[in-house]
Scaffold this active site. Structure first.
Site, PDB file in Angstrom:
ATOM      1  N   HIS A 222      39.934  55.924  40.867  1.00 53.33           N
ATOM      2  CA  HIS A 222      39.512  55.515  42.218  1.00 53.33           C
ATOM      3  C   HIS A 222      39.548  56.658  43.229  1.00 53.33           C
ATOM      4  CE1 HIS A 222      43.890  55.347  42.889  1.00 53.33           C
ATOM      5  NE2 HIS A 222      43.610  55.538  44.159  1.00 53.33           N
TER       6      HIS A 222
HETATM    7  C1  UD1 Z   1      43.391  54.110  49.475  1.00 58.83           C
HETATM    8  C2  UD1 Z   1      44.239  55.323  49.830  1.00 58.83           C
HETATM    9  C3  UD1 Z   1      44.613  56.059  48.545  1.00 58.83           C
HETATM   10  C4  UD1 Z   1      45.278  55.129  47.557  1.00 58.83           C
HETATM   11  C5  UD1 Z   1      44.406  53.891  47.319  1.00 58.83           C
HETATM   12  C6  UD1 Z   1      45.176  52.909  46.486  1.00 58.83           C
HETATM   13  C7  UD1 Z   1      43.752  56.381  51.989  1.00 58.83           C
HETATM   14  C8  UD1 Z   1      43.123  57.535  52.662  1.00 58.83           C
HETATM   15  N1  UD1 Z   1      43.514  56.255  50.668  1.00 58.83           N
HETATM   16  O1  UD1 Z   1      42.199  54.583  48.855  1.00 58.83           O
HETATM   17  O2  UD1 Z   1      45.510  57.112  48.850  1.00 58.83           O
HETATM   18  O3  UD1 Z   1      45.448  55.807  46.335  1.00 58.83           O
HETATM   19  O4  UD1 Z   1      44.114  53.282  48.590  1.00 58.83           O
HETATM   20  O5  UD1 Z   1      44.337  51.986  45.870  1.00 58.83           O
HETATM   21  O6  UD1 Z   1      44.438  55.633  52.633  1.00 58.83           O
HETATM   22  N2  UD1 Z   1      37.514  48.171  48.963  1.00 58.83           N
HETATM   23  C9  UD1 Z   1      37.179  46.864  48.675  1.00 58.83           C
HETATM   24  N3  UD1 Z   1      38.151  45.926  48.776  1.00 58.83           N
HETATM   25  C10 UD1 Z   1      39.423  46.196  49.135  1.00 58.83           C
HETATM   26  C11 UD1 Z   1      39.747  47.520  49.423  1.00 58.83           C
HETATM   27  C12 UD1 Z   1      38.792  48.495  49.328  1.00 58.83           C
HETATM   28  O7  UD1 Z   1      36.029  46.555  48.338  1.00 58.83           O
HETATM   29  O8  UD1 Z   1      40.257  45.264  49.187  1.00 58.83           O
HETATM   30  C13 UD1 Z   1      36.468  49.217  48.801  1.00 58.83           C
HETATM   31  C14 UD1 Z   1      35.614  49.413  50.041  1.00 58.83           C
HETATM   32  O9  UD1 Z   1      34.321  49.733  49.606  1.00 58.83           O
HETATM   33  C15 UD1 Z   1      36.236  50.639  50.677  1.00 58.83           C
HETATM   34  C16 UD1 Z   1      36.685  51.427  49.473  1.00 58.83           C
HETATM   35  O10 UD1 Z   1      37.105  50.452  48.522  1.00 58.83           O
HETATM   36  O11 UD1 Z   1      35.342  51.345  51.482  1.00 58.83           O
HETATM   37  C17 UD1 Z   1      37.808  52.383  49.751  1.00 58.83           C
HETATM   38  O12 UD1 Z   1      38.927  51.715  50.335  1.00 58.83           O
HETATM   39  P1  UD1 Z   1      39.995  52.543  51.221  1.00 58.83           P
HETATM   40  O13 UD1 Z   1      41.158  51.686  51.544  1.00 58.83           O
HETATM   41  O14 UD1 Z   1      39.317  53.192  52.359  1.00 58.83           O
HETATM   42  O15 UD1 Z   1      40.431  53.705  50.281  1.00 58.83           O
HETATM   43  P2  UD1 Z   1      40.910  53.693  48.760  1.00 58.83           P
HETATM   44  O16 UD1 Z   1      39.933  54.468  47.967  1.00 58.83           O
HETATM   45  O17 UD1 Z   1      41.219  52.313  48.345  1.00 58.83           O
HETATM   46  N1  UDP Z   2      47.891  48.465  39.643  1.00 57.07           N
HETATM   47  C1  UDP Z   2      47.792  47.085  39.512  1.00 57.07           C
HETATM   48  N2  UDP Z   2      46.612  46.557  39.043  1.00 57.07           N
HETATM   49  C2  UDP Z   2      45.556  47.328  38.686  1.00 57.07           C
HETATM   50  C3  UDP Z   2      45.672  48.730  38.828  1.00 57.07           C
HETATM   51  C4  UDP Z   2      46.853  49.269  39.311  1.00 57.07           C
HETATM   52  O1  UDP Z   2      48.740  46.361  39.810  1.00 57.07           O
HETATM   53  O2  UDP Z   2      44.528  46.777  38.271  1.00 57.07           O
HETATM   54  C5  UDP Z   2      49.143  49.033  40.169  1.00 57.07           C
HETATM   55  C6  UDP Z   2      49.749  50.170  39.380  1.00 57.07           C
HETATM   56  O3  UDP Z   2      50.555  49.669  38.344  1.00 57.07           O
HETATM   57  C7  UDP Z   2      50.528  50.922  40.427  1.00 57.07           C
HETATM   58  C8  UDP Z   2      49.692  50.739  41.662  1.00 57.07           C
HETATM   59  O4  UDP Z   2      48.838  49.638  41.416  1.00 57.07           O
HETATM   60  O5  UDP Z   2      51.799  50.348  40.653  1.00 57.07           O
HETATM   61  C9  UDP Z   2      48.878  51.983  41.888  1.00 57.07           C
HETATM   62  O6  UDP Z   2      47.905  51.737  42.831  1.00 57.07           O
HETATM   63  P1  UDP Z   2      46.599  52.612  42.966  1.00 57.07           P
HETATM   64  O7  UDP Z   2      46.252  53.198  41.661  1.00 57.07           O
HETATM   65  O8  UDP Z   2      45.600  51.740  43.629  1.00 57.07           O
HETATM   66  O9  UDP Z   2      47.030  53.707  44.034  1.00 57.07           O
HETATM   67  P2  UDP Z   2      47.797  55.099  43.980  1.00 57.07           P
HETATM   68  O10 UDP Z   2      49.081  54.908  43.271  1.00 57.07           O
HETATM   69  O11 UDP Z   2      46.902  56.083  43.319  1.00 57.07           O
HETATM   70  O12 UDP Z   2      47.961  55.451  45.426  1.00 57.07           O
END
Ligand code: UD1
Ligand code: UDP
Length: 385
Positions: A222
């Protein structure tokens, strides 16, 4: 009479919701007479399987406030959070604000609190990738430098803070100008130990997805540089397609919504079709924490760019290909449990084979004793306000 300290916890992104359960559990079970916790959800993540599922299955109290900021550019998202959080802090007058990790919700919580003189408690402090092109690196550095209590999950985190000028001696009363830094272990280790005991009872993912132990690879992707740069996403999926066919190994991929939204547009039509029709690549919706633990326990290997998942692969003793150029969890790479590949197809193939064929793995205690949350709560009680 003993006055409880009021703490506001900020969550927003999936990993923060998951992390927060360790502190909520400690507050409920051990410190309910000393601490009152209010939870604020910024709404950064909002899909049911990115948010609500965790509150339910991990017994996290329902947030008292939800700002519902949703998705947006960094500036838009952070600005909306700042505005909403400041108002809540002014109304609620907490003794301290807890923020986790490095997301936009983290920096918004820290900045809103610090500017109105509320002590910031940063859990997962001190981690660095040394790559300021990552939004997370900017968030974590800024957050550390406006915190009053900093809790590092690893020795590396402590060293990083020392190198940035933090005084590691413990003052009787921490302030934003003279903060206290504690190395306490990783609260995600607390959570993994806690939930690993019950996950099998609550998860049927092995049956639903028809998986056999040690015969599949768990993969997530992601990170913005992997999803938003077409050639990177192409290289990653091309590698996965190759490895899965070569080893006749199923790849199970609970897909982050960010990646789901990008795949069709970013992948070449041929690769997109191949991946979607592959008998070896199983793309599923994001799963809950019980399911992910069961997948981690049973996987042969992990391939990920997730901060959380790469470390959990170590907790569950699975080798890990890290689809990034740097990691904040350097110990697992230095110890030979994981290899960094970036989004380079050849490096992914080589790293996979190396880890797949290696057998002399060791799993030292890098992440504490599973009691980080209790340590943190006690320090908050002793040192805040
Ligand atoms: C964010 C964090 C990242 C973290 C990740 C965990 C920042 C800058 N980034 O990244 O560090 O690793 O969360 O998962 O804060 N979206 C949905 N539904 C949701 C959430 C997101 O459709 O419930 C989609 C939307 O298209 C959105 C995109 O995901 O634009 C990105 O979401 P965003 O929260 O901006 O950043 P992440 O890539 O999730
Ligand atoms: N995770 C989860 N379901 C999923 C994928 C990840 O519960 O389908 C959990 C994972 O075990 C970890 C956390 O989400 O505890 C990590 O989140 P993510 O990868 O979104 O973010 P990051 O750690 O890179 O910030």
């Amino acid at each position: 009479m003993n006055q409880r300290k009021k703490i506001i916890t900020i969550v927003g992104a999936r990993p923060q919701i998951i992390k927060s359960s360790a502190i909520s559990r400690a507050v409920q079970n051990v410190f309910s007479e000393e601490l009152e916790e209010l939870i604020v959800h910024t709404g950064q993540h909002y899909d049911e399987n990115m948010s609500k599922v965790f509150f339910e299955e991990m017994n996290i109290p329902t947030p008292h406030f939800n700002l519902q900021v949703g998705s947006g550019s960094h500036g838009q998202q952070t600005a909306k959070m700042l505005e909403g959080l400041e108002k809540i802090f002014l109304d609620e007058k907490p003794d301290g604000v807890i923020v986790y990790g490095d997301t936009n919700s983290t920096i918004a919580g820290a900045l809103a609190a610090a500017k109105i003189y509320i002590p910031v408690i940063h859990i997962e402090a001190g981690l660095r990738s040394f790559n300021k092109a990552m939004p997370e690196e900017l968030n974590r550095i800024s957050c550390d430098h406006m915190s009053t209590l900093l809790f590092t999950p690893t020795e590396t985190g402590l060293t990083n803070l020392s190198n940035e000028g933090f005084d590691l001696s413990h003052k009787p009363k921490a302030t934003i100008d003279a903060p206290n830094v504690y190395h306490c272990g990783d609260i995600m280790y607390d959570n993994s130990l806690h939930f690993a005991k019950v996950a099998d009872q609550f998860s049927s993912i092995m049956e639903t997805e028809q998986l056999k132990a040690n015969e599949f690879v768990l993969m997530t992707v992601h990170r913005d540089t992997n999803t938003d740069i077409a050639e990177n996403l192409e290289a990653i999926f091309s590698a996965v397609d190759h490895i899965s066919e070569k080893h006749k190994l199923t790849f199970v991929l609970p897909l982050h919504p960010r990646t789901k939204h990008k795949m069709e547009a970013q992948l070449s039509p041929e690769l997109f079709k191949k991946v979607m029709e592959s008998e070896w690549i199983k793309i599923i919706e994001p799963v809950g924490f019980m399911d992910i633990i069961v997948l981690e326990k049973n996987a042969r290997m992990v391939v990920t760019d997730s901060g959380g998942l790469q470390k959990e692969s170590f907790f569950f003793e699975k080798p890990c290909v890290i689809l990034r150029d740097q990691t904040e969890w350097t110990e697992i790479v230095e110890n030979g449990n994981a290899i960094l590949t970036g989004a380079n197809r050849d490096e992914i193939l080589a790293a996979f084979d190396t880890l797949f064929n290696k057998s002399d793995y060791t799993y030292p205690t890098f992440y504490g004793d599973g009691k980080a949350a209790e340590f943190i709560c006690q320090k908050i009680i002793d040192e805040i306000a």
